[in-house]
Enzyme design. Structure first.
Site, PDB file in Angstrom:
ATOM      1  N   CYS A  94      47.367  21.636  30.973  1.00 31.11           N
ATOM      2  CA  CYS A  94      47.161  22.118  29.622  1.00 31.11           C
ATOM      3  C   CYS A  94      45.785  21.703  29.118  1.00 31.11           C
ATOM      4  O   CYS A  94      45.309  20.618  29.377  1.00 31.11           O
ATOM      5  CB  CYS A  94      48.259  21.632  28.692  1.00 31.11           C
ATOM      6  SG  CYS A  94      48.339  19.856  28.469  1.00 31.11           S
ATOM      7  N   CYS A 135      44.938  13.780  30.041  1.00 33.60           N
ATOM      8  CA  CYS A 135      45.257  15.106  29.507  1.00 33.60           C
ATOM      9  C   CYS A 135      44.024  15.760  28.881  1.00 33.60           C
ATOM     10  O   CYS A 135      43.387  15.173  27.998  1.00 33.60           O
ATOM     11  CB  CYS A 135      46.359  14.967  28.464  1.00 33.60           C
ATOM     12  SG  CYS A 135      46.712  16.498  27.598  1.00 33.60           S
ATOM     13  N   SER A 151      57.702  12.303  27.954  1.00 31.11           N
ATOM     14  CA  SER A 151      56.555  11.987  28.804  1.00 31.11           C
ATOM     15  C   SER A 151      56.466  10.470  28.912  1.00 31.11           C
ATOM     16  O   SER A 151      55.980   9.803  28.005  1.00 31.11           O
ATOM     17  CB  SER A 151      55.275  12.557  28.186  1.00 31.11           C
ATOM     18  OG  SER A 151      55.279  13.949  28.333  1.00 31.11           O
ATOM     19  N   CYS A 175      46.191  11.016  25.318  1.00 30.80           N
ATOM     20  CA  CYS A 175      46.548  10.498  26.650  1.00 30.80           C
ATOM     21  C   CYS A 175      45.340  10.698  27.571  1.00 30.80           C
ATOM     22  O   CYS A 175      44.701  11.763  27.549  1.00 30.80           O
ATOM     23  CB  CYS A 175      47.770  11.227  27.197  1.00 30.80           C
ATOM     24  SG  CYS A 175      49.189  11.118  26.087  1.00 30.80           S
ATOM     25  N   HIS A 221      55.568   8.445  32.120  1.00 28.77           N
ATOM     26  CA  HIS A 221      54.316   8.268  32.874  1.00 28.77           C
ATOM     27  C   HIS A 221      53.952   6.838  33.261  1.00 28.77           C
ATOM     28  O   HIS A 221      52.917   6.632  33.920  1.00 28.77           O
ATOM     29  CB  HIS A 221      53.115   8.886  32.144  1.00 28.77           C
ATOM     30  CG  HIS A 221      53.303  10.320  31.730  1.00 28.77           C
ATOM     31  ND1 HIS A 221      54.041  11.215  32.454  1.00 28.77           N
ATOM     32  CD2 HIS A 221      52.848  11.013  30.654  1.00 28.77           C
ATOM     33  CE1 HIS A 221      54.032  12.397  31.838  1.00 28.77           C
ATOM     34  NE2 HIS A 221      53.316  12.292  30.757  1.00 28.77           N
ATOM     35  N   SER A 270      59.106  18.895  24.890  1.00 27.98           N
ATOM     36  CA  SER A 270      58.540  17.750  25.610  1.00 27.98           C
ATOM     37  C   SER A 270      57.775  16.894  24.606  1.00 27.98           C
ATOM     38  O   SER A 270      56.949  17.401  23.850  1.00 27.98           O
ATOM     39  CB  SER A 270      57.583  18.267  26.690  1.00 27.98           C
ATOM     40  OG  SER A 270      56.911  17.200  27.306  1.00 27.98           O
ATOM     41  N   GLY A 272      49.280  20.229  22.544  1.00 24.22           N
ATOM     42  CA  GLY A 272      49.823  19.616  21.339  1.00 24.22           C
ATOM     43  C   GLY A 272      51.122  18.871  21.538  1.00 24.22           C
ATOM     44  O   GLY A 272      51.757  18.955  22.594  1.00 24.22           O
ATOM     45  N   GLU A 273      51.499  18.132  20.512  1.00 23.13           N
ATOM     46  CA  GLU A 273      52.713  17.322  20.539  1.00 23.13           C
ATOM     47  C   GLU A 273      53.750  17.973  19.606  1.00 23.13           C
ATOM     48  O   GLU A 273      53.605  17.923  18.379  1.00 23.13           O
ATOM     49  CB  GLU A 273      52.374  15.890  20.081  1.00 23.13           C
ATOM     50  CG  GLU A 273      53.557  15.022  19.740  1.00 23.13           C
ATOM     51  CD  GLU A 273      54.642  14.960  20.817  1.00 23.13           C
ATOM     52  OE1 GLU A 273      54.326  14.901  22.013  1.00 23.13           O
ATOM     53  OE2 GLU A 273      55.838  14.994  20.432  1.00 23.13           O
ATOM     54  N   CYS A 313      45.317  17.894  20.100  1.00 20.49           N
ATOM     55  CA  CYS A 313      46.408  16.919  20.039  1.00 20.49           C
ATOM     56  C   CYS A 313      45.846  15.586  19.577  1.00 20.49           C
ATOM     57  O   CYS A 313      44.734  15.205  19.945  1.00 20.49           O
ATOM     58  CB  CYS A 313      47.071  16.760  21.406  1.00 20.49           C
ATOM     59  SG  CYS A 313      48.453  15.591  21.364  1.00 20.49           S
ATOM     60  N   CYS A 316      55.235  28.605  28.760  1.00 18.29           N
ATOM     61  CA  CYS A 316      54.793  27.281  28.348  1.00 18.29           C
ATOM     62  C   CYS A 316      53.970  27.473  27.068  1.00 18.29           C
ATOM     63  O   CYS A 316      52.933  28.121  27.079  1.00 18.29           O
ATOM     64  CB  CYS A 316      53.958  26.674  29.477  1.00 18.29           C
ATOM     65  SG  CYS A 316      53.334  25.055  29.081  1.00 18.29           S
ATOM     66  N   GLU A 368      46.221  27.716  24.344  1.00 20.35           N
ATOM     67  CA  GLU A 368      46.601  28.305  25.629  1.00 20.35           C
ATOM     68  C   GLU A 368      48.107  28.507  25.713  1.00 20.35           C
ATOM     69  O   GLU A 368      48.872  27.722  25.168  1.00 20.35           O
ATOM     70  CB  GLU A 368      46.230  27.352  26.761  1.00 20.35           C
ATOM     71  CG  GLU A 368      44.760  27.122  26.885  1.00 20.35           C
ATOM     72  CD  GLU A 368      44.445  26.094  27.965  1.00 20.35           C
ATOM     73  OE1 GLU A 368      43.325  25.612  27.977  1.00 20.35           O
ATOM     74  OE2 GLU A 368      45.332  25.782  28.768  1.00 20.35           O
TER      75      GLU A 368
HETATM   76  N1  SAH Z   1      52.576  16.518  24.026  1.00 22.74           N
HETATM   77  C1  SAH Z   1      53.753  16.751  24.772  1.00 22.74           C
HETATM   78  C2  SAH Z   1      53.844  18.156  25.356  1.00 22.74           C
HETATM   79  C3  SAH Z   1      52.603  18.750  25.917  1.00 22.74           C
HETATM   80  S1  SAH Z   1      51.995  18.022  27.385  1.00 22.74           S
HETATM   81  C4  SAH Z   1      53.921  15.695  25.826  1.00 22.74           C
HETATM   82  O1  SAH Z   1      52.986  14.953  26.076  1.00 22.74           O
HETATM   83  O2  SAH Z   1      55.012  15.610  26.385  1.00 22.74           O
HETATM   84  C5  SAH Z   1      53.166  18.595  28.584  1.00 22.74           C
HETATM   85  C6  SAH Z   1      53.222  17.734  29.817  1.00 22.74           C
HETATM   86  O3  SAH Z   1      52.025  17.866  30.602  1.00 22.74           O
HETATM   87  C7  SAH Z   1      53.366  16.268  29.492  1.00 22.74           C
HETATM   88  O4  SAH Z   1      54.347  15.646  30.270  1.00 22.74           O
HETATM   89  C8  SAH Z   1      51.978  15.756  29.830  1.00 22.74           C
HETATM   90  O5  SAH Z   1      51.991  14.393  30.051  1.00 22.74           O
HETATM   91  C9  SAH Z   1      51.626  16.604  31.032  1.00 22.74           C
HETATM   92  N2  SAH Z   1      50.213  16.551  31.403  1.00 22.74           N
HETATM   93  C10 SAH Z   1      49.154  16.327  30.599  1.00 22.74           C
HETATM   94  N3  SAH Z   1      48.013  16.315  31.312  1.00 22.74           N
HETATM   95  C11 SAH Z   1      48.353  16.539  32.593  1.00 22.74           C
HETATM   96  C12 SAH Z   1      47.624  16.644  33.810  1.00 22.74           C
HETATM   97  N4  SAH Z   1      46.300  16.496  33.845  1.00 22.74           N
HETATM   98  N5  SAH Z   1      48.324  16.878  34.940  1.00 22.74           N
HETATM   99  C13 SAH Z   1      49.668  17.030  34.927  1.00 22.74           C
HETATM  100  N6  SAH Z   1      50.406  16.952  33.814  1.00 22.74           N
HETATM  101  C14 SAH Z   1      49.762  16.706  32.652  1.00 22.74           C
HETATM  102 FE1  SF4 Z   2      48.934  15.204  23.560  1.00 26.79          FE
HETATM  103 FE2  SF4 Z   2      50.916  15.561  25.333  1.00 26.79          FE
HETATM  104 FE3  SF4 Z   2      48.309  15.701  26.085  1.00 26.79          FE
HETATM  105 FE4  SF4 Z   2      49.388  13.356  25.420  1.00 26.79          FE
HETATM  106  S1  SF4 Z   2      49.961  14.663  27.154  1.00 26.79           S
HETATM  107  S2  SF4 Z   2      47.397  14.117  24.751  1.00 26.79           S
HETATM  108  S3  SF4 Z   2      50.747  13.962  23.774  1.00 26.79           S
HETATM  109  S4  SF4 Z   2      49.364  17.097  24.710  1.00 26.79           S
END
Ligand code: SAH
Ligand code: SF4
Length: 378
Positions: free
Chosen positions: A365, A135, A245, A132, A247, A222, A190-191, A128, A121, A102
């Site tokens: 995402c 996510c 990130s 998390c 959290h 990020s 993805g990371e 990934c 974005c 996406e």
């Molecule tokens: N993997 C990287 C970048 C992609 S995620 C990372 O984790 O930073 C980008 C951002 O979206 C991160 O801060 C992630 O924690 C956040 N994110 C993931 N799932 C989410 C959700 N359900 N609601 C809001 N933010 C979310």
């Molecule tokens: Fe991967 Fe970032 Fe989602 Fe965590 S928040 S699962 S690192 S994409």
């Protein structure tokens, strides 16, 4: 967007994966003059063309050879959603091997001091590996890294769209139309630091003054908090923005929602950020997804304030009310968000809250892909 039969594209060189020196070499190996690379770069990144036949400053024989041997970021748009106000546009792209990713375009009209922005974005991986719990992407598991070309192509897709039809916020007739991409954030699927080399290559390609010419200060990486990669990034002499990130303010809580914390606990992560700040002199943003009744109480805010105190004005917290996914988390209400931010302010920690955008199009995402696959299966 070029739509090519997917099987025919596998053997070709994707030009969007090549830096200018690499493109020069590629052309020289084929008996062409090195200066053709700059011309080609202009067609790819300034004129944004997708068809070699249109590149009329190149000799016809070269255009034919390019068509036979090269591609320009081949992907297929499988689904596209625009929010009701058209400020958020989300696409689902199919890669050459059928993987789905996406990308999202977010449009911000000029407001007061801040100029208009068009932010893409970008995804860095299909799936990934970090899992998390909040996510949608993390729940899919890891498929593969994206190539540099696949990362660059996402940005060019939206750049072409704005070039073809610039955007102006309805009801704001005075503001200039937005016709180009001003920022990118690696916050899609993805990371990015797990796919370090391809991500850095893509950022350098997009940064090239002979090509897309997007300033590094307009790019944000990020990360979930991969400590060795953060240290490596600090040595790259790149002016990109770093977002962590975080959290959660304690190891016990962070390990529950972010399994990566068991490998790189908070103390190591903060130490890497301190070193990053010492080397680069740049502020670091800490993303904090607010999960109601999980990490959003005033006690958590005090813990976060204490944790970030040593970083002083170099730390900024971005509070992000969670986008609900199937995991059952909920965003806190406005009062809880206000209280959380007030505590951070007491600690002298600068903070902002991410305005919710495009929630009518499944913004977080991984969600569009999840919806797409569900609808395919029913
Ligand atoms: N993997 C990287 C970048 C992609 S995620 C990372 O984790 O930073 C980008 C951002 O979206 C991160 O801060 C992630 O924690 C956040 N994110 C993931 N799932 C989410 C959700 N359900 N609601 C809001 N933010 C979310
Ligand atoms: Fe991967 Fe970032 Fe989602 Fe965590 S928040 S699962 S690192 S994409």
């Amino acid at each position: 967007m070029t739509i090519l039969p997917i099987s025919s594209t596998n053997q070709k060189t994707d030009l969007l994966a090549l830096s200018l020196p690499q493109l020069q070499q590629w052309l020289v190996e084929r008996g062409e003059a090195a200066f053709r690379a700059k011309q080609l770069y202009q067609w790819l990144y300034k004129r944004l063309v997708t068809d070699f036949a249109a590149m009329h400053t190149l000799p016809p024989t070269l255009r034919q050879q390019l068509a036979a041997e090269a591609t320009i970021g081949p992907m297929i748009v499988r689904s596209e959603q625009h929010s009701k106000d058209d400020r958020t546009r989300k696409i689902l792209l199919e890669l050459v091997d059928g993987k789905l990713i996406e990308s999202v375009l977010m449009l911000y009209p000029a407001l007061g001091e801040s100029s208009a922005r068009a932010t893409v974005c970008v995804s860095s991986q299909a799936g990934c590996a970090f899992g998390c719990t909040f996510c949608a992407t993390g729940q899919m598991g890891f498929a593969r890294h994206l190539s540099a070309g696949e990362i660059v192509a996402q940005v060019l897709h939206f750049a072409r769209e704005l070039q073809a039809a610039s955007w102006r916020a309805a009801g704001l007739p005075g503001s200039d139309p937005i016709d180009h991409i001003t920022n990118i954030v690696l916050m899609g699927m993805g990371e990015p630091l797990h796919n370090y080399d391809n991500v850095l290559q893509a950022l350098r390609i997009l940064n090239s003054p002979d090509g897309f010419n997007l300033g590094a200060r307009h790019m944000t990486v990020s990360t979930v908090g991969l400590v060795p990669a953060i240290r490596k990034l600090s040595q790259e002499h790149l002016q990109v923005n770093l977002a962590i990130s975080l959290h959660a303010p304690t190891d016990a809580l962070r390990s529950q929602t972010m399994p990566v914390n068991r490998k790189y606990p908070i103390s190591e992560l903060i130490a890497a950020c301190q070193d990053y700040i010492a080397v680069t002199g740049r502020q670091v943003t800490f993303e904090y997804v607010l999960l109601a009744d999980v990490n959003d109480t005033p006690t958590h805010a005090h813990q976060l304030g204490d944790l970030l105190a040593p970083l002083k004005q170099f730390a900024h917290v971005n509070c992000i009310p969670v986008n609900a996914t199937s995991a059952g988390y909920h965003p806190p209400g406005p009062d809880a968000i206000r209280a959380f931010r007030a505590v951070l302010r007491e600690h002298g920690v600068s903070n902002s809250v991410r305005a919710e955008r495009g929630d009518d199009i499944a913004a977080a995402c991984g969600q569009l892909r999840t919806h797409f696959e569900r609808s395919k299966n029913t």
